[in-house]
Design a protein around this motif. Structure first.
Motif, PDB file in Angstrom:
ATOM      1  N   ASP A  41       0.855  -1.179   0.000  1.00 29.95           N
ATOM      2  CA  ASP A  41       0.000   0.000   0.000  1.00 29.95           C
ATOM      3  C   ASP A  41       0.897   1.236   0.000  1.00 29.95           C
ATOM      4  N   THR A  43       2.366   4.959   0.804  1.00 32.22           N
ATOM      5  CA  THR A  43       2.302   5.928   1.895  1.00 32.22           C
ATOM      6  C   THR A  43       1.515   7.133   1.386  1.00 32.22           C
ATOM      7  N   VAL A  44       1.183   8.040   2.275  1.00 26.51           N
ATOM      8  CA  VAL A  44       0.430   9.224   1.872  1.00 26.51           C
ATOM      9  C   VAL A  44       1.214  10.022   0.830  1.00 26.51           C
ATOM     10  N   THR A  46       3.599   9.018  -1.214  1.00 24.47           N
ATOM     11  CA  THR A  46       3.660   8.257  -2.456  1.00 24.47           C
ATOM     12  C   THR A  46       2.329   8.338  -3.188  1.00 24.47           C
ATOM     13  N   LYS A  83      -3.134   2.368   5.088  1.00 23.35           N
ATOM     14  CA  LYS A  83      -2.542   1.559   6.146  1.00 23.35           C
ATOM     15  C   LYS A  83      -1.380   2.295   6.807  1.00 23.35           C
ATOM     16  N   ASN A  84      -1.119   1.959   8.043  1.00 22.85           N
ATOM     17  CA  ASN A  84       0.008   2.498   8.818  1.00 22.85           C
ATOM     18  C   ASN A  84      -0.067   4.000   9.036  1.00 22.85           C
ATOM     19  N   THR A  85      -1.269   4.557   9.054  1.00 23.52           N
ATOM     20  CA  THR A  85      -1.412   5.977   9.361  1.00 23.52           C
ATOM     21  C   THR A  85      -2.672   6.182  10.197  1.00 23.52           C
ATOM     22  N   GLU A 111       0.831  12.797  14.884  1.00 28.45           N
ATOM     23  CA  GLU A 111       0.855  12.160  13.568  1.00 28.45           C
ATOM     24  C   GLU A 111       1.371  13.136  12.509  1.00 28.45           C
ATOM     25  N   GLU A 114       3.550  12.624   6.279  1.00 30.71           N
ATOM     26  CA  GLU A 114       4.653  12.030   5.543  1.00 30.71           C
ATOM     27  C   GLU A 114       5.949  12.478   6.207  1.00 30.71           C
ATOM     28  N   GLN A 115       6.957  11.629   6.160  1.00 30.10           N
ATOM     29  CA  GLN A 115       8.239  11.967   6.767  1.00 30.10           C
ATOM     30  C   GLN A 115       8.993  13.010   5.951  1.00 30.10           C
TER      31      GLN A 115
END
Length: 176
Positions: A41, A43-44, A46, A83-85, A111, A114-115
């Motif tokens: 999945d 990331t935000v 991406t 996922k993962n957020t 939160e 994104e990094q």
């Protein structure tokens, strides 16, 4: 929840190879292939890069039906959560293929979306309904509180962080 097969279909409709999409997004062909096959999945960050490169709104990949109803009633908005957020996107826009995306973004305390900072085509503006939000915009930082608003060109690298102790709720509009 994310439909990678639809990503592949859109890419092919736009006559883009994986390499073309990789070049447009700055992502690897391997990662894009894994996303298309449903193995990973995005990331935000991406996800935004892919949507921007394909020139499609983020809610395109989460459509349930397209009945062209101009009203979305309370409690019936689609919610996008990758996922993962711990960030939720409440889709407020009834038009699936419009030029404006209208979202209620709910970010849990601590939160980040994104990094790294992301950039994409279009413009954005946001209004903080509740809590606080730190917006990193290029080389500047803006700390926003309830009632504050911000607007910027989305091509400027940006990132959002909830530095507070409560949920941050903000209404965002993005025009392509």
């Amino acid at each position: 929840m994310f439909n990678g097969a639809e990503l592949r279909e859109i890419r092919k409709q736009k006559q883009l190879t994986l390499q073309n999409l990789a070049d447009k997004t700055g992502l690897s062909m391997s990662l894009l292939s894994q996303i298309e096959r449903g193995l990973v999945d995005p990331t935000v960050g991406t996800f935004w890069k892919i949507c921007s490169a394909l020139d499609v709104p983020i809610n395109h990949f989460f459509r349930v039906k397209d009945d062209h109803e101009p009203v979305i009633r309370k409690g019936l908005h689609k919610i996008i959560q990758l996922k993962n957020t711990m960030t939720k996107y409440h889709v407020l826009t009834p038009l699936q293929e419009g030029k404006i995306e209208f979202l209620l973004i709910e970010i849990e305390p601590g939160e980040t979306l994104e990094q790294e900072q992301i950039s994409h085509s279009g413009e954005e503006c946001g209004y903080i309904l509740q809590g606080e939000l730190k917006v990193l915009l290029a080389d500047r930082e803006y700390h926003l509180y309830e009632g504050d608003s911000i607007g910027f060109n989305s091509t400027s690298p940006h990132r959002f962080i909830n530095p507070g102790k409560s949920v941050s709720l903000a209404v965002w509009a993005r025009a392509t």
